[in-house]
Every structure is written in structure tokens, then in C-alpha cells.
Motif scaffolding. Structure first.
Motif, PDB file in Angstrom:
ATOM      1  N   ALA A 119       0.818  -1.220   0.000  1.00 26.96           N
ATOM      2  CA  ALA A 119       0.000   0.000   0.000  1.00 26.96           C
ATOM      3  C   ALA A 119       0.851   1.269   0.000  1.00 26.96           C
ATOM      4  N   THR A 120       2.118   1.176   0.417  1.00 27.17           N
ATOM      5  CA  THR A 120       2.989   2.363   0.428  1.00 27.17           C
ATOM      6  C   THR A 120       3.625   2.629  -0.932  1.00 27.17           C
ATOM      7  N   ILE A 121       3.469   1.712  -1.896  1.00 24.80           N
ATOM      8  CA  ILE A 121       4.083   1.898  -3.214  1.00 24.80           C
ATOM      9  C   ILE A 121       3.408   3.062  -3.930  1.00 24.80           C
ATOM     10  N   ALA A 122       4.205   4.071  -4.224  1.00 23.84           N
ATOM     11  CA  ALA A 122       3.694   5.261  -4.900  1.00 23.84           C
ATOM     12  C   ALA A 122       4.008   5.230  -6.393  1.00 23.84           C
ATOM     13  N   GLY A 123       4.916   4.346  -6.805  1.00 20.88           N
ATOM     14  CA  GLY A 123       5.248   4.250  -8.216  1.00 20.88           C
ATOM     15  C   GLY A 123       6.193   3.111  -8.502  1.00 20.88           C
ATOM     16  N   GLU A 124       6.105   2.597  -9.732  1.00 16.77           N
ATOM     17  CA  GLU A 124       6.981   1.523 -10.187  1.00 16.77           C
ATOM     18  C   GLU A 124       7.475   1.843 -11.591  1.00 16.77           C
ATOM     19  N   THR A 125       8.725   1.483 -11.849  1.00 13.03           N
ATOM     20  CA  THR A 125       9.298   1.644 -13.177  1.00 13.03           C
ATOM     21  C   THR A 125       9.992   0.341 -13.526  1.00 13.03           C
ATOM     22  N   GLY A 126       9.668  -0.221 -14.661  1.00 20.87           N
ATOM     23  CA  GLY A 126      10.256  -1.484 -15.095  1.00 20.87           C
ATOM     24  C   GLY A 126      11.536  -1.298 -15.873  1.00 20.87           C
TER      25      GLY A 126
END
Length: 145
Positions: A119-126
Motif C-alpha cells: 500500500a505504500t508503493i507510490a510508483g513503479e518503473t520497469g
């Protein structure tokens, strides 16, 4: 307390950064290496893969899948990284989490993280930016963390 942590990882190496404020620079907190992911299957497991005869003829071929061994090692590393991130969240060391990792590792991390940490993930980049400097990594993230 840092406002955000940024995990940059691939299957065998990870770097953890923190940002003290929303538009601040990244500062490396920890580096982690998982050498098992770079080893050959026969170095990790004492038994080599089996061999089989071709259905027609006298040829033989190996039955192992080296990619599967690499993926299993990446999953174990993701589990270790998940524990580090969960411990940091429980200790209140960050509010937001950003993940910059090769696509396979992003998926492995999603599977291993508990729901409060997810729930704390604000963004992801692959992307695999493990060998990049902090400035280049920061440029892949939103201006305000």
C-alpha cells in the motif's frame, strides 16, 4: 524519517535510496548483492539436470531449464528485499516507496510484499538502473515524491 524510499534492483543486485523531502536528492542507504542469481545451476544445486534420449535416433540432450533456476534465485532475492522493506515500514523509516527494477523483479517483489507495505508503493518503473548514478535514477521518478 525519510519521506520516500527508492528501491533499485535486478535479479542479483539492489540499492536502496532515501529522499529526505519531496523534491530532494536521493542518498544511498544500503546496497545488497545476491550472488546466487549469477551462478550456474550446477554451482547452486549439487545435482545437475537429468539427460534424456531423443525419441528418434541416438541423440541425448539435457532436461534442465537454466532460466527457471535464474527466476527461482530472483524470487529468493525478492523475498529478502521484501523483508527489508517491510522492516523499514514497520520502523517508520519511510512514508512512500518507489520501485525501479527490471520487470521480472517488479513482479517478484509484488508477490513477496505484505499488503501494508504494498500500500505504500507510490510508483513503479520497469527498468534496470542498478548501475546508474543517483541523479539518473532520480530523473526516472516524479518531480515531487
Amino acid at each position: 524519517m525519510a519521506i520516500a524510499w527508492v528501491l533499485v534492483a535486478n535479479q542479483s543486485h539492489a540499492r536502496l535510496f532515501e529522499a529526505a523531502n519531496a523534491s530532494g536528492d536521493l542518498h544511498e542507504v544500503e546496497g545488497m548483492i545476491y550472488p546466487e542469481a549469477r551462478m550456474k545451476g550446477t554451482e547452486v544445486y549439487s545435482d545437475g539436470p537429468g539427460r534424456s534420449y531423443d525419441s528418434g535416433g541416438e541423440g541425448r540432450h539435457g532436461m534442465g531449464n537454466p532460466r527457471e533456476l535464474h527466476n527461482r534465485a530472483g524470487s529468493r532475492f525478492a523475498k529478502e528485499l521484501a523483508h527489508t522493506l517491510e522492516r523499514g515500514r514497520q520502523e517508520g523509516r519511510y512514508e512512500k516507496l518507489y520501485i525501479v527494477a527490471e520487470p521480472q523483479m517488479v513482479g517478484n517483489l509484488r508477490e513477496e510484499l505484505d499488503s501494508p507495505t504494498r500500500a505504500t508503493i507510490a510508483g513503479e518503473t520497469g527498468k534496470n538502473l542498478v548501475s546508474s548514478d543517483a541523479r539518473e535514477i532520480r530523473s526516472q521518478l516524479p518531480y515531487l515524491l
